[in-house]
Design a protein around this motif. Structure first.
Motif, PDB file in Angstrom:
ATOM      1  N   SER A  99     -19.368  60.429 -51.052  1.00  0.00           N
ATOM      2  CA  SER A  99     -19.104  59.011 -51.350  1.00  0.00           C
ATOM      3  C   SER A  99     -20.396  58.265 -51.729  1.00  0.00           C
ATOM      4  CB  SER A  99     -18.420  58.329 -50.163  1.00  0.00           C
ATOM      5  OG  SER A  99     -19.302  58.335 -49.065  1.00  0.00           O
ATOM      6  N   PHE A 100     -21.538  58.835 -51.375  1.00  0.00           N
ATOM      7  CA  PHE A 100     -22.803  58.169 -51.743  1.00  0.00           C
ATOM      8  C   PHE A 100     -22.969  58.103 -53.253  1.00  0.00           C
ATOM      9  CE2 PHE A 100     -24.029  62.624 -51.653  1.00  0.00           C
ATOM     10  CZ  PHE A 100     -24.854  62.739 -52.764  1.00  0.00           C
ATOM     11  N   MET A 101     -22.309  59.031 -53.976  1.00  0.00           N
ATOM     12  CA  MET A 101     -22.455  59.010 -55.438  1.00  0.00           C
ATOM     13  C   MET A 101     -21.848  57.733 -56.023  1.00  0.00           C
ATOM     14  SD  MET A 101     -24.213  61.540 -56.713  1.00  0.00           S
ATOM     15  CE  MET A 101     -23.864  61.080 -58.389  1.00  0.00           C
ATOM     16  N   ASP A 102     -20.686  57.326 -55.494  1.00  0.00           N
ATOM     17  CA  ASP A 102     -20.072  56.077 -55.975  1.00  0.00           C
ATOM     18  C   ASP A 102     -20.987  54.899 -55.676  1.00  0.00           C
ATOM     19  OD1 ASP A 102     -17.797  57.002 -57.156  1.00  0.00           O
ATOM     20  OD2 ASP A 102     -16.703  57.137 -55.239  1.00  0.00           O
ATOM     21  N   SER A 103     -21.588  54.936 -54.483  1.00  0.00           N
ATOM     22  CA  SER A 103     -22.507  53.845 -54.118  1.00  0.00           C
ATOM     23  C   SER A 103     -23.675  53.803 -55.107  1.00  0.00           C
ATOM     24  CB  SER A 103     -23.039  54.044 -52.699  1.00  0.00           C
ATOM     25  OG  SER A 103     -21.966  54.235 -51.819  1.00  0.00           O
ATOM     26  N   LEU A 104     -24.237  54.968 -55.400  1.00  0.00           N
ATOM     27  CA  LEU A 104     -25.377  55.003 -56.337  1.00  0.00           C
ATOM     28  C   LEU A 104     -24.956  54.466 -57.703  1.00  0.00           C
ATOM     29  CD1 LEU A 104     -27.062  58.493 -55.660  1.00  0.00           C
ATOM     30  CD2 LEU A 104     -27.914  56.239 -54.975  1.00  0.00           C
ATOM     31  N   ARG A 105     -23.754  54.878 -58.148  1.00  0.00           N
ATOM     32  CA  ARG A 105     -23.277  54.414 -59.469  1.00  0.00           C
ATOM     33  C   ARG A 105     -23.171  52.901 -59.511  1.00  0.00           C
ATOM     34  NH1 ARG A 105     -19.755  58.809 -58.992  1.00  0.00           N
ATOM     35  NH2 ARG A 105     -20.640  60.541 -60.175  1.00  0.00           N
ATOM     36  N   LYS A 106     -22.795  52.324 -58.350  1.00  0.00           N
ATOM     37  CA  LYS A 106     -22.616  50.854 -58.300  1.00  0.00           C
ATOM     38  C   LYS A 106     -23.929  50.130 -58.029  1.00  0.00           C
ATOM     39  CE  LYS A 106     -18.206  51.292 -56.053  1.00  0.00           C
ATOM     40  NZ  LYS A 106     -18.011  51.458 -54.624  1.00  0.00           N
ATOM     41  N   GLY A 107     -25.002  50.878 -57.833  1.00  0.00           N
ATOM     42  CA  GLY A 107     -26.285  50.221 -57.561  1.00  0.00           C
ATOM     43  C   GLY A 107     -26.481  49.880 -56.097  1.00  0.00           C
ATOM     44  N   ASP A 108     -25.726  50.543 -55.227  1.00  0.00           N
ATOM     45  CA  ASP A 108     -25.937  50.351 -53.784  1.00  0.00           C
ATOM     46  C   ASP A 108     -26.975  51.380 -53.321  1.00  0.00           C
ATOM     47  OD1 ASP A 108     -25.915  50.520 -51.041  1.00  0.00           O
ATOM     48  OD2 ASP A 108     -23.752  50.817 -50.836  1.00  0.00           O
ATOM     49  N   PHE A 109     -28.181  50.889 -53.043  1.00  0.00           N
ATOM     50  CA  PHE A 109     -29.277  51.788 -52.650  1.00  0.00           C
ATOM     51  C   PHE A 109     -29.649  51.591 -51.183  1.00  0.00           C
ATOM     52  CE2 PHE A 109     -30.334  50.977 -57.332  1.00  0.00           C
ATOM     53  CZ  PHE A 109     -29.602  52.083 -57.760  1.00  0.00           C
ATOM     54  N   SER A 110     -28.617  51.433 -50.359  1.00  0.00           N
ATOM     55  CA  SER A 110     -28.902  51.237 -48.930  1.00  0.00           C
ATOM     56  C   SER A 110     -29.417  52.542 -48.319  1.00  0.00           C
ATOM     57  CB  SER A 110     -27.671  50.712 -48.200  1.00  0.00           C
ATOM     58  OG  SER A 110     -26.569  51.503 -48.514  1.00  0.00           O
ATOM     59  N   ARG A 111     -30.051  52.417 -47.173  1.00  0.00           N
ATOM     60  CA  ARG A 111     -30.743  53.571 -46.576  1.00  0.00           C
ATOM     61  C   ARG A 111     -29.815  54.754 -46.345  1.00  0.00           C
ATOM     62  NH1 ARG A 111     -36.055  52.010 -44.747  1.00  0.00           N
ATOM     63  NH2 ARG A 111     -36.273  54.108 -43.910  1.00  0.00           N
ATOM     64  N   SER A 112     -28.571  54.479 -45.908  1.00  0.00           N
ATOM     65  CA  SER A 112     -27.682  55.603 -45.611  1.00  0.00           C
ATOM     66  C   SER A 112     -27.299  56.337 -46.904  1.00  0.00           C
ATOM     67  CB  SER A 112     -26.433  55.117 -44.868  1.00  0.00           C
ATOM     68  OG  SER A 112     -25.771  54.163 -45.660  1.00  0.00           O
TER      69      SER A 112
END
Ligand code: 5AD
Length: 350
Positions: A17-30
């Motif tokens: 699921s971190f890939m979706d976050s990265l795609r959206k520009g979510d660069f949080s620590r987790s």
């Protein structure tokens, strides 16, 4: 009813699921942590996103080729990871300014338009005067030859002098953004001073590069995440990372070599977070894993350093990483670039 397929699919979906976050520009620590740890197919997905971001910013799919001239190995610092540290006992040399200018001229004739001049850290007046002379002569001879300096911490007046002489870019790696580590690895320097120099370079108007090392003694994943955040705090045009190699002549010679997969994943993250910056695929990747520089390109890199500028008799005296440094030949690099479906650009990419 028990389903065999369901739980596996949802586990995979959760893990990735971190890939979706990265795609959206979510660069949080987790998210960054999960991305640094991913391997196998998931790692390939991470690299694919990095390449997508690179294509958006650099649609020509070119790799900037630079020739490096290692102009001196004299160094005032005592870094534990470096074989050229003050007191390491290696033989010292300083190239004559005329020889450097001649080399730049020779490489220009052969088509090279980006030069990197690298040395140990030496703030002496005579040395910086010699460097200023080299820079101004190189730029007078060939104003369209992009000139990158990598000379370490200097005073503001010295940086200004080099800029006014015509240098275009400066690389000053912060190595680690974590004070505990910086001062453990580089006991003769402070992190505050390093970051102060980095800020000066940006303010003076250099196109500035910086970065870190991974797999170093005492370093955790959280420390690497701090480094990524630090890269975003400066207005940089270039980012880089190397992976720790315990050189035979350095203080950390008995420490284990770094895990190159962290370096690949970090490179992919640098590309995703800072898509329009230049990023090298360094020779230490190749040394850690055959084909490593190709993998670096697949993880989003877009520059290579060609080791055709340092005279043969000095090469062994500039043991960055190790006295057995893997200096990839031109053919090897050209193959890696072709395999990555990219082309070499002798012209500056910025
Ligand atoms: N392993 C990995 N990277 C190293 N560097 C220097 N020594 C090593 C080593 N043993 C990196 C540092 C330095 C750059 C020129 O090379 O980041 O800034």
């Amino acid at each position: 009813m028990l389903s065999v397929i369901e739980p596996m699919t949802s586990t995979h979906a959760r893990d990735m699921s971190f890939m979706d976050s990265l795609r959206k520009g979510d660069f949080s620590r987790s998210v960054l942590r999960a991305a640094l740890l991913v391997r196998d197919e998931g790692q390939q997905e991470l690299f694919a996103l990095a390449r997508q971001r690179r294509s958006e910013c650099f649609p020509a799919e070119e790799v900037e080729a630079r020739s490096v001239v290692e102009i001196s190995n004299v160094c005032q610092q005592g870094c534990h990871y470096c074989s050229m540290a003050k007191g390491s006992g290696i033989k010292r040399y300083v190239m004559k300014p005329e020889a450097v200018v001649e080399m730049a001229d020779f490489l220009y004739q052969r088509g090279r338009r980006v030069m990197l001049l690298q040395s140990g850290e030496n703030q002496s007046k005579a040395w910086i005067e010699a460097c200023t002379k080299i820079v101004s002569e190189m730029k007078q001879n060939h104003p369209d030859q992009e000139l990158i300096l990598c000379l370490g911490n200097l005073s503001e007046a010295q940086y200004v002098k080099l800029k006014e002489a015509g240098a275009d870019r400066y690389i000053l790696k912060f190595e680690s953004s974590v004070k505990r580590l910086y001062e453990m690895w580089k006991p003769t320097d402070t992190m505050e001073e390093r970051l102060r120099c980095l800020k000066m370079l940006v303010d003076i108007g250099f196109k500035t590069g910086s970065g870190n090392m991974v797999g170093m003694p005492g370093q955790t994943i959280d420390d690497i995440i701090d480094d990524l955040i630090c890269m975003g705090e400066f207005d940089l045009t270039m980012n880089s990372c190397t992976v720790f190699i315990p050189g035979e002549a350095c203080g950390y010679r008995d420490e284990p070599i770094g895990d190159v997969d962290f370096a690949f994943n970090l490179m992919a993250l640098m590309r995703i977070m800072f898509p329009n910056r230049l990023m090298p695929t360094t020779s230490c990747l190749e040394r850690c894993r055959p084909g490593g520089q190709f993998i670096g390109l697949m993880a989003g890199a877009n520059t290579v350093t060609i080791h055709d500028g340092t005279p043969e008799n000095y090469k062994a005296m500039f043991p960055i990483y190790s006295t057995k440094r893997f200096a990839p030949g031109n053919d090897h690099l050209l193959d890696a670039v072709a395999n990555a479906k990219m082309t070499i650009s002798t012209h500056p990419l910025q």
